[in-house]
Design a protein around this motif. Structure first.
Motif, PDB file in Angstrom:
ATOM      1  N   ILE A 195     -16.928  -6.044  -1.186  1.00 30.23           N
ATOM      2  CA  ILE A 195     -15.673  -5.353  -1.480  1.00 30.23           C
ATOM      3  C   ILE A 195     -15.665  -3.989  -0.789  1.00 30.23           C
ATOM      4  CG2 ILE A 195     -14.173  -4.414  -3.277  1.00 30.23           C
ATOM      5  CD1 ILE A 195     -15.371  -6.484  -5.200  1.00 30.23           C
ATOM      6  N   LYS A 196     -14.708  -3.805   0.120  1.00 27.63           N
ATOM      7  CA  LYS A 196     -14.569  -2.552   0.848  1.00 27.63           C
ATOM      8  C   LYS A 196     -13.400  -1.772   0.239  1.00 27.63           C
ATOM      9  CE  LYS A 196     -14.006  -0.566   5.469  1.00 27.63           C
ATOM     10  NZ  LYS A 196     -13.858  -0.850   6.918  1.00 27.63           N
ATOM     11  N   ILE A 197     -13.716  -0.630  -0.340  1.00 34.90           N
ATOM     12  CA  ILE A 197     -12.701   0.147  -1.051  1.00 34.90           C
ATOM     13  C   ILE A 197     -12.049   1.149  -0.112  1.00 34.90           C
ATOM     14  CG2 ILE A 197     -12.251   1.664  -3.000  1.00 34.90           C
ATOM     15  CD1 ILE A 197     -14.874   0.537  -4.237  1.00 34.90           C
ATOM     16  N   HIS A 198     -10.730   1.155  -0.102  1.00 38.41           N
ATOM     17  CA  HIS A 198      -9.950   2.099   0.702  1.00 38.41           C
ATOM     18  C   HIS A 198      -9.258   3.053  -0.264  1.00 38.41           C
ATOM     19  CE1 HIS A 198     -10.256  -0.436   4.424  1.00 38.41           C
ATOM     20  NE2 HIS A 198     -10.377  -1.385   3.516  1.00 38.41           N
ATOM     21  N   TRP A 199      -9.855   4.233  -0.482  1.00 34.67           N
ATOM     22  CA  TRP A 199      -9.280   5.208  -1.403  1.00 34.67           C
ATOM     23  C   TRP A 199      -8.027   5.854  -0.806  1.00 34.67           C
ATOM     24  CZ3 TRP A 199     -11.423   4.600  -5.943  1.00 34.67           C
ATOM     25  CH2 TRP A 199     -12.788   4.284  -6.059  1.00 34.67           C
ATOM     26  N   ASN A 200      -7.130   6.315  -1.682  1.00 38.34           N
ATOM     27  CA  ASN A 200      -5.913   7.045  -1.261  1.00 38.34           C
ATOM     28  C   ASN A 200      -5.119   6.260  -0.218  1.00 38.34           C
ATOM     29  OD1 ASN A 200      -6.595   9.601  -2.729  1.00 38.34           O
ATOM     30  ND2 ASN A 200      -8.321   9.568  -1.293  1.00 38.34           N
ATOM     31  N   THR A 201      -5.078   4.952  -0.400  1.00 38.14           N
ATOM     32  CA  THR A 201      -4.473   4.094   0.625  1.00 38.14           C
ATOM     33  C   THR A 201      -3.381   3.206   0.031  1.00 38.14           C
ATOM     34  OG1 THR A 201      -6.555   4.064   1.856  1.00 38.14           O
ATOM     35  CG2 THR A 201      -4.964   2.341   2.374  1.00 38.14           C
ATOM     36  N   GLU A 202      -2.287   3.093   0.755  1.00 35.99           N
ATOM     37  CA  GLU A 202      -1.183   2.227   0.343  1.00 35.99           C
ATOM     38  C   GLU A 202      -0.788   1.313   1.485  1.00 35.99           C
ATOM     39  OE1 GLU A 202       2.078   3.854  -2.001  1.00 35.99           O
ATOM     40  OE2 GLU A 202       1.064   5.804  -1.946  1.00 35.99           O
ATOM     41  N   ALA A 203      -0.268   0.151   1.137  1.00 37.91           N
ATOM     42  CA  ALA A 203       0.205  -0.795   2.145  1.00 37.91           C
ATOM     43  C   ALA A 203       1.614  -0.415   2.584  1.00 37.91           C
ATOM     44  CB  ALA A 203       0.203  -2.208   1.581  1.00 37.91           C
ATOM     45  N   GLU A 205       3.076  -2.445   5.243  1.00 39.32           N
ATOM     46  CA  GLU A 205       3.682  -3.676   5.735  1.00 39.32           C
ATOM     47  C   GLU A 205       2.645  -4.790   5.769  1.00 39.32           C
ATOM     48  OE1 GLU A 205       6.234  -5.240   9.658  1.00 39.32           O
ATOM     49  OE2 GLU A 205       5.313  -3.238   9.621  1.00 39.32           O
ATOM     50  N   VAL A 206       3.095  -6.004   5.454  1.00 34.23           N
ATOM     51  CA  VAL A 206       2.265  -7.193   5.632  1.00 34.23           C
ATOM     52  C   VAL A 206       2.613  -7.769   6.998  1.00 34.23           C
ATOM     53  CG1 VAL A 206       1.621  -9.456   4.728  1.00 34.23           C
ATOM     54  CG2 VAL A 206       2.295  -7.634   3.151  1.00 34.23           C
ATOM     55  N   LEU A 207       1.612  -8.052   7.790  1.00 33.82           N
ATOM     56  CA  LEU A 207       1.819  -8.542   9.152  1.00 33.82           C
ATOM     57  C   LEU A 207       1.509 -10.024   9.233  1.00 33.82           C
ATOM     58  CD1 LEU A 207      -0.068  -5.617  10.964  1.00 33.82           C
ATOM     59  CD2 LEU A 207       2.383  -5.765  10.463  1.00 33.82           C
ATOM     60  N   VAL A 213      -0.024 -15.007   7.111  1.00 36.01           N
ATOM     61  CA  VAL A 213      -0.383 -13.591   7.152  1.00 36.01           C
ATOM     62  C   VAL A 213      -1.570 -13.410   8.085  1.00 36.01           C
ATOM     63  CG1 VAL A 213      -1.386 -11.706   5.800  1.00 36.01           C
ATOM     64  CG2 VAL A 213       0.496 -13.041   4.858  1.00 36.01           C
ATOM     65  N   THR A 214      -1.501 -12.380   8.929  1.00 33.46           N
ATOM     66  CA  THR A 214      -2.602 -12.096   9.849  1.00 33.46           C
ATOM     67  C   THR A 214      -3.171 -10.693   9.674  1.00 33.46           C
ATOM     68  OG1 THR A 214      -1.068 -11.343  11.562  1.00 33.46           O
ATOM     69  CG2 THR A 214      -1.693 -13.678  11.586  1.00 33.46           C
ATOM     70  N   GLY A 215      -2.472  -9.838   8.936  1.00 34.44           N
ATOM     71  CA  GLY A 215      -2.972  -8.486   8.770  1.00 34.44           C
ATOM     72  C   GLY A 215      -2.069  -7.646   7.895  1.00 34.44           C
ATOM     73  N   MET A 216      -2.398  -6.373   7.816  1.00 37.59           N
ATOM     74  CA  MET A 216      -1.566  -5.439   7.047  1.00 37.59           C
ATOM     75  C   MET A 216      -1.631  -4.067   7.702  1.00 37.59           C
ATOM     76  SD  MET A 216      -3.966  -4.753   3.704  1.00 37.59           S
ATOM     77  CE  MET A 216      -5.703  -4.298   3.889  1.00 37.59           C
ATOM     78  N   LYS A 217      -0.549  -3.315   7.542  1.00 35.66           N
ATOM     79  CA  LYS A 217      -0.491  -1.940   8.015  1.00 35.66           C
ATOM     80  C   LYS A 217      -0.595  -1.044   6.794  1.00 35.66           C
ATOM     81  CE  LYS A 217       2.396  -0.939  11.285  1.00 35.66           C
ATOM     82  NZ  LYS A 217       3.660  -0.647  12.025  1.00 35.66           N
ATOM     83  N   VAL A 218      -1.527  -0.087   6.829  1.00 36.72           N
ATOM     84  CA  VAL A 218      -1.763   0.775   5.675  1.00 36.72           C
ATOM     85  C   VAL A 218      -1.723   2.234   6.093  1.00 36.72           C
ATOM     86  CG1 VAL A 218      -3.181  -0.992   4.571  1.00 36.72           C
ATOM     87  CG2 VAL A 218      -4.287   0.780   5.960  1.00 36.72           C
ATOM     88  N   ILE A 219      -1.549   3.112   5.105  1.00 33.01           N
ATOM     89  CA  ILE A 219      -1.542   4.551   5.361  1.00 33.01           C
ATOM     90  C   ILE A 219      -2.467   5.237   4.373  1.00 33.01           C
ATOM     91  CG2 ILE A 219       0.478   4.922   3.873  1.00 33.01           C
ATOM     92  CD1 ILE A 219       1.266   7.219   5.784  1.00 33.01           C
ATOM     93  N   VAL A 226      -2.290   6.052   9.893  1.00 34.97           N
ATOM     94  CA  VAL A 226      -1.805   4.680   9.759  1.00 34.97           C
ATOM     95  C   VAL A 226      -2.724   3.763  10.568  1.00 34.97           C
ATOM     96  CG1 VAL A 226       0.104   3.089  10.224  1.00 34.97           C
ATOM     97  CG2 VAL A 226       0.580   5.417   9.420  1.00 34.97           C
ATOM     98  N   SER A 227      -3.110   2.655   9.980  1.00 36.29           N
ATOM     99  CA  SER A 227      -3.999   1.714  10.668  1.00 36.29           C
ATOM    100  C   SER A 227      -3.636   0.286  10.299  1.00 36.29           C
ATOM    101  CB  SER A 227      -5.462   1.990  10.307  1.00 36.29           C
ATOM    102  OG  SER A 227      -5.653   1.899   8.907  1.00 36.29           O
ATOM    103  N   GLU A 228      -4.126  -0.653  11.074  1.00 36.23           N
ATOM    104  CA  GLU A 228      -3.914  -2.073  10.814  1.00 36.23           C
ATOM    105  C   GLU A 228      -5.253  -2.727  10.533  1.00 36.23           C
ATOM    106  OE1 GLU A 228      -1.671  -4.024  13.853  1.00 36.23           O
ATOM    107  OE2 GLU A 228       0.029  -2.618  13.724  1.00 36.23           O
ATOM    108  N   ILE A 229      -5.247  -3.628   9.554  1.00 34.70           N
ATOM    109  CA  ILE A 229      -6.457  -4.342   9.158  1.00 34.70           C
ATOM    110  C   ILE A 229      -6.164  -5.840   9.190  1.00 34.70           C
ATOM    111  CG2 ILE A 229      -8.141  -4.718   7.320  1.00 34.70           C
ATOM    112  CD1 ILE A 229      -7.470  -1.908   6.283  1.00 34.70           C
ATOM    113  N   ALA A 230      -7.034  -6.603   9.816  1.00 34.75           N
ATOM    114  CA  ALA A 230      -6.850  -8.053   9.909  1.00 34.75           C
ATOM    115  C   ALA A 230      -7.247  -8.718   8.592  1.00 34.75           C
ATOM    116  CB  ALA A 230      -7.697  -8.618  11.051  1.00 34.75           C
TER     117      ALA A 230
END
Length: 311
Positions: A195-203, A205-207, A213-219, A226-230
Motif C-alpha cells: 500500500i503506497k500512501i499519497h498524503w494531501n492528495t486528491e483525484a 480525473e480518472v483516465l 481505466v488506465t490511470g488517474m490524474k491527481v494533485i 499534478v501527476s498521472e499514475i497508471a
C-alpha cells in the motif's frame, strides 16, 4: 379503511427477498420499488460472489430474477417512491409520490444505502469499467493489477488492505496529512508494503480508453503538483449514505443515519416496522447479507401479524 398486511419499501436483494418470504406466508405483500428499482446491483456488472451462480451473473439480470420470483408468488410491485410516513399509530401510513396514502399493519424498510462519490465526470464515465465503490465485490477482477483507493477512514483502509491481497500495488489517496481511521486499522495499512500512501492528495480525473481505466490524474494539495499514475482499478471509499431520511421522525437512527434494530432481530423501535439490508447494515453491505436480513424481516413481520391475530 383498507389496511394492507405488509408493505415493503425498497427493491434490492433485501426488499425482494422479504417479498418472496412474505408472499409465501400469505401476507399479500405490496412492494414499492423507490427511485432506484433493483438498488445498487443495477449499477454493478458481473456478480461472482452470490451463491447459486457458478458462472456469475450481471447485476441488473440478477435483480430481474429476484423481481420475477417475487411476482411468481403474487407480490404486488409498484414503481412508486414513498416520500412520507406516519408511524405514530398502530396502523402505519405511507404517502406515495403520486399523493396516494397506503395503510399497513407491518412495514419492512429495505431502502438501502447509496455510495458517496467524488463527483468527477470521468468517475461516472468509467463506472463498471474500472471504477467501483466495493472492493469485496469487484476486487477479484483486478487481481495482479495496480489499483487506487480514495479515502482516509476505516472503510478506505479496509478496502486497501483487502485489495493488497490481490494487487501488486494499492495507491491510497488521502486528502489530508493524517488518517481518520482507527489506530489498529492505521497500523495495518502503514505496515503493508503493497500500500503506497499519497498524503494531501486528491483525484482530479480518472483516465482510460473507451473500455477500461488506465490511470488517474491527481494533485498534491500542498505543492499543487499534478501527476498521472497508471492503474487499472479506481475504488472510491468515502462512505455511504443510508436512504433513511424519510423515517427520521419515527425510527431510531444511529449517528450516521442507519436504522437501529433490536438485538439480532430486524425490529425497530416502532411496533410492526422492520428494517433490512443496507439501510440498517453499515458493516457487511453485501447482496447475500442483505437478502438474509430481508428473510429475517419477513419472518419477524409474520410473527407480529400472528401475535396480533391478523393472519
Amino acid at each position: 379503511m383498507d389496511v394492507k398486511k405488509c408493505v415493503i419499501i425498497g427493491s434490492g436483494p433485501a426488499g425482494y427477498t422479504a417479498a418472496i418470504y412474505a408472499a409465501r406466508a400469505n401476507m399479500d405483500p405490496i412492494l414499492y420499488t423507490g427511485g432506484e428499482p433493483g438498488g445498487q446491483l443495477t449499477i454493478t456488472t458481473e456478480v461472482e460472489n452470490y451463491p447459486g451462480f457458478p458462472e456469475g451473473i450481471q447485476g441488473p439480470q440478477m435483480m430481474e430474477e429476484f423481481r420475477k420470483q417475487a411476482e411468481r408468488f403474487d407480490t404486488q410491485i409498484h414503481y412508486n417512491l414513498v416520500n412520507k410516513v406516519d408511524f405514530s399509530n398502530g396502523v402505519h401510513s405511507l404517502t406515495l409520490d403520486n399523493g396516494e396514502t397506503i395503510h399497513a399493519h407491518t412495514v419492512i424498510i429495505s431502502t438501502g444505502a447509496s455510495a458517496r462519490w467524488l463527483g468527477l465526470p470521468s468517475e461516472k464515465k468509467y463506472m463498471n469499467l474500472g471504477v467501483s465503490a466495493c472492493a469485496v465485490c469487484d476486487g477479484f477482477f483486478f487481481r495482479g493489477k495496480d489499483v487506487a483507493v480514495v479515502g482516509g477512514g476505516d472503510t478506505a483502509l479496509e478496502e486497501a488492505s483487502y485489495l493488497a491481497k490481490l494487487c501488486p500495488v494499492v495507491h491510497l489517496l488521502v486528502r489530508r496529512d493524517e488518517f481518520r481511521a482507527s489506530k489498529a486499522m492505521q497500523a495495518r495499512v502503514l505496515n503493508n508494503d503493497k500500500i503506497k500512501i499519497h498524503w494531501n492528495t486528491e483525484a482530479l480525473e480518472v483516465l482510460g480508453t473507451e473500455s477500461e481505466v488506465t490511470g488517474m490524474k491527481v494533485i498534491n494539495n500542498k505543492t499543487q503538483e499534478v501527476s498521472e499514475i497508471a492503474i487499472s482499478g479506481f475504488f472510491v471509499a468515502i462512505g455511504h449514505t443510508p436512504n433513511t431520511k424519510v423515517f427520521a421522525d419515527f425510527i431510531n437512527l444511529d449517528e450516521n443515519g442507519y436504522i437501529v434494530t433490536e438485538g439480532k432481530s430486524t425490529k425497530t423501535n416502532v411496533e410492526g416496522v422492520f428494517a433490512s439490508g443496507d439501510a440498517q447494515d453499515h458493516i457487511y453491505r453485501q447482496a447475500v447479507t442483505a437478502a438474509g436480513t430481508g428473510c429475517m424481516a419477513a419472518l419477524d413481520a409474520e410473527r407480529y401479524l400472528v401475535e396480533k391475530g391478523i393472519i
